[in-house]
Scaffold this motif. Structure first.
Motif, mmCIF file in Angstrom:
data_model
loop_
_atom_site.group_PDB
_atom_site.id
_atom_site.type_symbol
_atom_site.label_atom_id
_atom_site.label_comp_id
_atom_site.label_asym_id
_atom_site.label_seq_id
_atom_site.Cartn_x
_atom_site.Cartn_y
_atom_site.Cartn_z
ATOM 1 N N LYS A 195 -6.808 18.524 -16.093
ATOM 2 C CA LYS A 195 -5.820 18.958 -15.386
ATOM 3 C C LYS A 195 -4.644 19.098 -16.318
ATOM 4 C CE LYS A 195 -7.192 17.684 -10.844
ATOM 5 N NZ LYS A 195 -6.943 16.813 -9.515
ATOM 6 N N GLY A 196 -4.906 19.127 -17.725
ATOM 7 C CA GLY A 196 -3.886 19.513 -18.712
ATOM 8 C C GLY A 196 -2.800 18.188 -18.356
ATOM 9 N N ILE A 197 -1.757 18.552 -19.383
ATOM 10 C CA ILE A 197 -0.467 17.659 -19.158
ATOM 11 C C ILE A 197 -0.174 16.954 -17.879
ATOM 12 C CG2 ILE A 197 1.876 17.518 -19.641
ATOM 13 C CD1 ILE A 197 1.040 18.085 -22.626
ATOM 14 N N LEU A 252 -2.069 14.237 -16.728
ATOM 15 C CA LEU A 252 -1.880 12.960 -17.469
ATOM 16 C C LEU A 252 -0.616 12.562 -16.975
ATOM 17 C CD1 LEU A 252 -2.180 13.897 -21.430
ATOM 18 C CD2 LEU A 252 -3.823 12.530 -20.006
ATOM 19 N N LEU A 253 0.489 13.235 -16.728
ATOM 20 C CA LEU A 253 1.710 12.796 -16.032
ATOM 21 C C LEU A 253 1.271 12.097 -14.544
ATOM 22 C CD1 LEU A 253 4.252 15.381 -16.916
ATOM 23 C CD2 LEU A 253 3.637 13.308 -17.983
ATOM 24 N N GLN A 254 0.323 12.899 -13.765
ATOM 25 C CA GLN A 254 0.129 12.122 -12.524
ATOM 26 C C GLN A 254 -0.815 10.950 -12.704
ATOM 27 O OE1 GLN A 254 0.643 13.714 -9.575
ATOM 28 N NE2 GLN A 254 1.363 15.837 -10.148
ATOM 29 N N TYR A 255 -1.411 10.968 -13.372
ATOM 30 C CA TYR A 255 -2.124 9.347 -13.840
ATOM 31 C C TYR A 255 -1.154 8.394 -14.215
ATOM 32 C CZ TYR A 255 -5.289 6.046 -15.870
ATOM 33 O OH TYR A 255 -5.864 4.940 -16.197
ATOM 34 N N PHE A 256 -0.261 8.714 -15.354
ATOM 35 C CA PHE A 256 0.775 7.943 -15.577
ATOM 36 C C PHE A 256 1.675 7.299 -14.551
ATOM 37 C CE2 PHE A 256 0.840 9.481 -20.241
ATOM 38 C CZ PHE A 256 -0.683 9.295 -20.548
ATOM 39 N N ASN A 257 1.779 8.355 -13.421
ATOM 40 C CA ASN A 257 2.750 8.156 -12.370
ATOM 41 C C ASN A 257 1.921 7.219 -11.422
ATOM 42 O OD1 ASN A 257 5.259 8.537 -10.490
ATOM 43 N ND2 ASN A 257 3.533 9.519 -9.218
ATOM 44 N N LEU A 258 0.827 7.167 -11.148
ATOM 45 C CA LEU A 258 0.049 6.267 -10.615
ATOM 46 C C LEU A 258 0.210 4.978 -10.978
ATOM 47 C CD1 LEU A 258 -3.336 7.976 -9.846
ATOM 48 C CD2 LEU A 258 -2.108 7.100 -8.042
ATOM 49 N N LEU A 293 2.370 14.333 -25.923
ATOM 50 C CA LEU A 293 1.176 14.505 -24.994
ATOM 51 C C LEU A 293 0.501 15.731 -25.355
ATOM 52 C CD1 LEU A 293 2.242 13.221 -21.538
ATOM 53 C CD2 LEU A 293 1.101 11.818 -23.451
ATOM 54 N N THR A 294 -0.664 15.698 -25.034
ATOM 55 C CA THR A 294 -1.700 16.952 -25.370
ATOM 56 C C THR A 294 -2.526 17.224 -24.254
ATOM 57 O OG1 THR A 294 -3.452 17.984 -26.644
ATOM 58 C CG2 THR A 294 -3.585 15.707 -26.394
ATOM 59 N N ALA A 295 -2.841 18.507 -23.754
ATOM 60 C CA ALA A 295 -3.484 18.984 -22.845
ATOM 61 C C ALA A 295 -5.267 18.891 -23.126
ATOM 62 C CB ALA A 295 -3.197 20.189 -22.267
ATOM 63 N N GLN A 296 -5.366 18.790 -24.291
ATOM 64 C CA GLN A 296 -6.543 18.880 -24.972
ATOM 65 C C GLN A 296 -7.493 17.882 -24.213
ATOM 66 O OE1 GLN A 296 -7.115 19.035 -29.145
ATOM 67 N NE2 GLN A 296 -9.417 19.672 -29.024
ATOM 68 N N ASN A 297 -8.907 18.255 -23.768
ATOM 69 C CA ASN A 297 -9.851 17.284 -23.070
ATOM 70 C C ASN A 297 -9.251 16.509 -21.848
ATOM 71 O OD1 ASN A 297 -11.807 17.674 -25.179
ATOM 72 N ND2 ASN A 297 -10.291 16.256 -26.650
ATOM 73 N N SER A 298 -8.003 17.112 -21.236
ATOM 74 C CA SER A 298 -7.590 16.545 -20.113
ATOM 75 C C SER A 298 -7.929 17.753 -18.880
ATOM 76 C CB SER A 298 -5.964 16.482 -20.065
ATOM 77 O OG SER A 298 -5.678 15.937 -18.606
ATOM 78 N N VAL A 352 0.797 -1.132 -0.085
ATOM 79 C CA VAL A 352 -0.128 0.153 -0.117
ATOM 80 C C VAL A 352 0.949 1.154 0.212
ATOM 81 C CG1 VAL A 352 -1.623 1.472 1.257
ATOM 82 C CG2 VAL A 352 -2.118 -1.137 1.276
ATOM 83 N N ARG A 353 0.640 2.245 -0.973
ATOM 84 C CA ARG A 353 1.469 3.318 -1.087
ATOM 85 C C ARG A 353 0.567 4.407 -1.356
ATOM 86 N NH1 ARG A 353 4.375 7.029 -4.832
ATOM 87 N NH2 ARG A 353 5.483 8.197 -3.865
ATOM 88 N N ILE A 354 0.132 5.314 0.040
ATOM 89 C CA ILE A 354 -0.570 6.413 -0.175
ATOM 90 C C ILE A 354 0.402 7.645 -0.034
ATOM 91 C CG2 ILE A 354 -2.666 7.798 0.883
ATOM 92 C CD1 ILE A 354 -3.324 5.099 2.168
ATOM 93 N N PHE A 355 0.324 8.376 -1.162
ATOM 94 C CA PHE A 355 1.139 9.384 -1.176
ATOM 95 C C PHE A 355 0.649 10.900 -1.241
ATOM 96 C CE2 PHE A 355 0.353 8.373 -5.201
ATOM 97 C CZ PHE A 355 0.213 9.555 -6.005
ATOM 98 N N ARG A 356 1.771 11.847 -0.814
ATOM 99 C CA ARG A 356 1.306 13.330 -0.864
ATOM 100 C C ARG A 356 1.473 13.872 -2.422
ATOM 101 N NH1 ARG A 356 3.202 12.545 4.230
ATOM 102 N NH2 ARG A 356 1.616 13.542 5.836
ATOM 103 N N PRO A 357 0.322 14.150 -3.232
ATOM 104 C CA PRO A 357 0.898 14.373 -4.607
ATOM 105 C C PRO A 357 1.664 15.845 -4.684
ATOM 106 C CG PRO A 357 -1.705 14.022 -4.376
ATOM 107 C CD PRO A 357 -1.065 13.983 -2.909
ATOM 108 N N GLN A 358 2.768 15.768 -5.629
ATOM 109 C CA GLN A 358 3.589 16.973 -5.764
ATOM 110 C C GLN A 358 3.563 16.893 -7.257
ATOM 111 O OE1 GLN A 358 4.958 18.710 -3.567
ATOM 112 N NE2 GLN A 358 4.514 17.056 -2.019
ATOM 113 N N PRO A 359 3.680 18.632 -7.885
ATOM 114 C CA PRO A 359 3.717 18.758 -9.178
ATOM 115 C C PRO A 359 4.928 17.780 -9.850
ATOM 116 C CG PRO A 359 3.522 20.697 -7.977
ATOM 117 C CD PRO A 359 3.607 19.640 -7.087
#
Length: 431
Positions: free
Chosen positions: A168-170, A173-179, A161-166, A143-150
């Motif tokens: 929270k922009g790019i 996407l990066l936060q999701y990919f990191n998850l 990558l594109t920010a369109q239709n995201s 289990v990893r519950i972390f404090r999100p950072q930019p």
């Protein structure tokens, strides 16, 4: 013809019959094409990657696959094999409505296969305390519950990558990919510590509600399995099932971006980047309908436009294959569904609606008053009880249950239970 070819005695019987009815020269003329058909048949069987499972694969115009076992014996054999296999279940995302989705994930995914381990990768927020429901999971490996950072945004990421239709922009996407990739890292670390390799990885989302169990037909060696629909120009990335090698490629959402950049991919959203990951690495994939939907609080226009997003009622018969959903009194059922869904772009937010499998919510406003009763009726007593338990949860009980969950987890990386529970139960309204 196939039935005859599978039975050599029938072939011999036919040959004898023809020999009695035809002269020898005619029989000689007939034998070569018969032998050629037999040769082609056995070549096709040996090249079928699904044949050892005893399954047949059918494709439709939408490229969605349906896999059915040849007989009950083959199904039981495959289930027994899966129960001997090591399976990692990778659960990612924020715990927004986890009191609704979590118990279904435990029942319909985690506890279906005896030898499965849970890995959780989730950001710390005021809903994270709901993750304590996972305490009842059979085996929790990490289990990893972390404090999100930019996250820093590299030049290759900005090109690919594109920010369109995201929303929270790019950065979103990066936060999701990191998850997603962070969960893969947890799995690999656990493997290294215990000197083994998982046979399968199931990657699913915290906000997924499962209506029936994940079936054994969804485990196909050498292929990565994803749901159809909600593809947004690529592949639906709300769930994936694959063996270890295909899963490593599929879950490497961040580290694959430089390779996508080198291959010339530009301005991709999450779904198209996901498809590019698989295709550039020559990982074959299948799409199969799956019995889950993504519970959403977001509001969408109704009825949806050509590129709009349909929101399914949780009561829909499904399978919904990861479509957005909420508990609601359906606003569109029966004859209303076809004209509404048929205008949706097939390569965007479309989901399968045939055979009365979907009912639609009017999701242009907040959840309706009394949605709790709707959910309880659809989900049943056990899941309703879990929802009510979170609704009435007290701080001290929350802290106690997090301590119990930590004690049964092999690797725990998270703030204290007191901090997690206080953030949700003292500083924010319940939902």
């Amino acid at each position: 013809m196939m039935t005859i070819l599978k039975n050599p005695s029938k072939i011999l019987h036919l040959c004898r019959k023809w020999a009695s009815d035809l002269d020898f020269m005619k029989l000689i003329l007939l034998l070569p094409p018969l032998l050629f058909i037999v040769y082609v048949f056995f070549c096709s069987v040996s090249s079928n990657p699904f044949s050892y499972l005893g399954v047949s694969v059918h494709s439709s115009a939408s490229t969605t696959f349906s896999i059915t076992f040849a007989n009950q014996t083959e199904r039981i054999r495959h289930i027994e094999e899966l129960n001997r296999s090591r399976i990692a279940v990778c659960l990612v995302g924020g715990a927004r409505r986890f009191e609704l989705t979590g118990p279904s994930i435990i029942q319909k995914v985690l506890n279906v296969y005896a030898n499965s381990d849970l890995f959780v990768h989730s950001p710390l927020d005021d809903k994270a305390y709901k993750l304590l429901l996972l305490k009842s999971a059979r085996s929790i490996a990490g289990v990893r519950i972390f404090r999100p950072q930019p996250m820093p945004e590299t030049e290759s990421q900005l090109r690919v990558l594109t920010a369109q239709n995201s929303p929270k922009g790019i950065q979103g996407l990066l936060q999701y990919f990191n998850l997603v990739e962070g969960c893969l890292t947890m799995i690999q670390d656990y493997q290294n510590q215990n000197n083994f390799t998982y046979d399968w990885i199931i990657r699913t989302r915290v906000d997924g509600y499962w209506s029936v169990p994940l079936g054994p037909e969804n485990f196909i060696p050498g292929y990565y399995l994803v749901p159809p629909g909600s593809s947004y120009g690529g592949l639906n990335d709300r769930l994936g099932v694959g063996d270890y090698n295909t899963s490593v490629v599929a879950l490497s959402r961040l580290s694959m971006i430089p390779q996508l950049d080198s291959a010339g991919h530009r301005q991709l959203n999450s779904e198209s980047a996901f498809k590019a990951q698989l295709t550039t690495q020559n990982v074959p994939y299948l799409t199969m309908r799956l019995p889950f939907c993504v519970v959403t609080d977001r509001q969408y226009e109704f009825p949806p436009s050509h590129y709009g997003v349909p929101v399914a009622a949780l009561s829909s018969r499904g399978p919904l294959s990861g479509a957005k959903c909420r508990p609601c009194t359906p606003a569109c059922t029966g004859s209303c569904v076809e004209p509404t869904m048929s205008i949706l772009d097939k390569g965007w937010s479309w989901t399968d609606w045939a055979n009365n499998s979907i009912e639609l919510c009017d999701a242009h406003t907040e959840w309706e008053s009394g949605w709790e009763k709707v959910f309880d009726r659809v989900a049943g007593k056990k899941l309703a009880a879990a929802r009510k338990r979170i609704e009435s949860l007290k701080l001290d009980q929350c802290v106690k249950e997090f301590a119990e969950m930590m004690n049964k987890t092999a690797h725990w990386e998270a703030p204290s239970g007191s901090e997690i529970c206080s953030l949700g139960l003292l500083n924010s309204p319940r939902s």
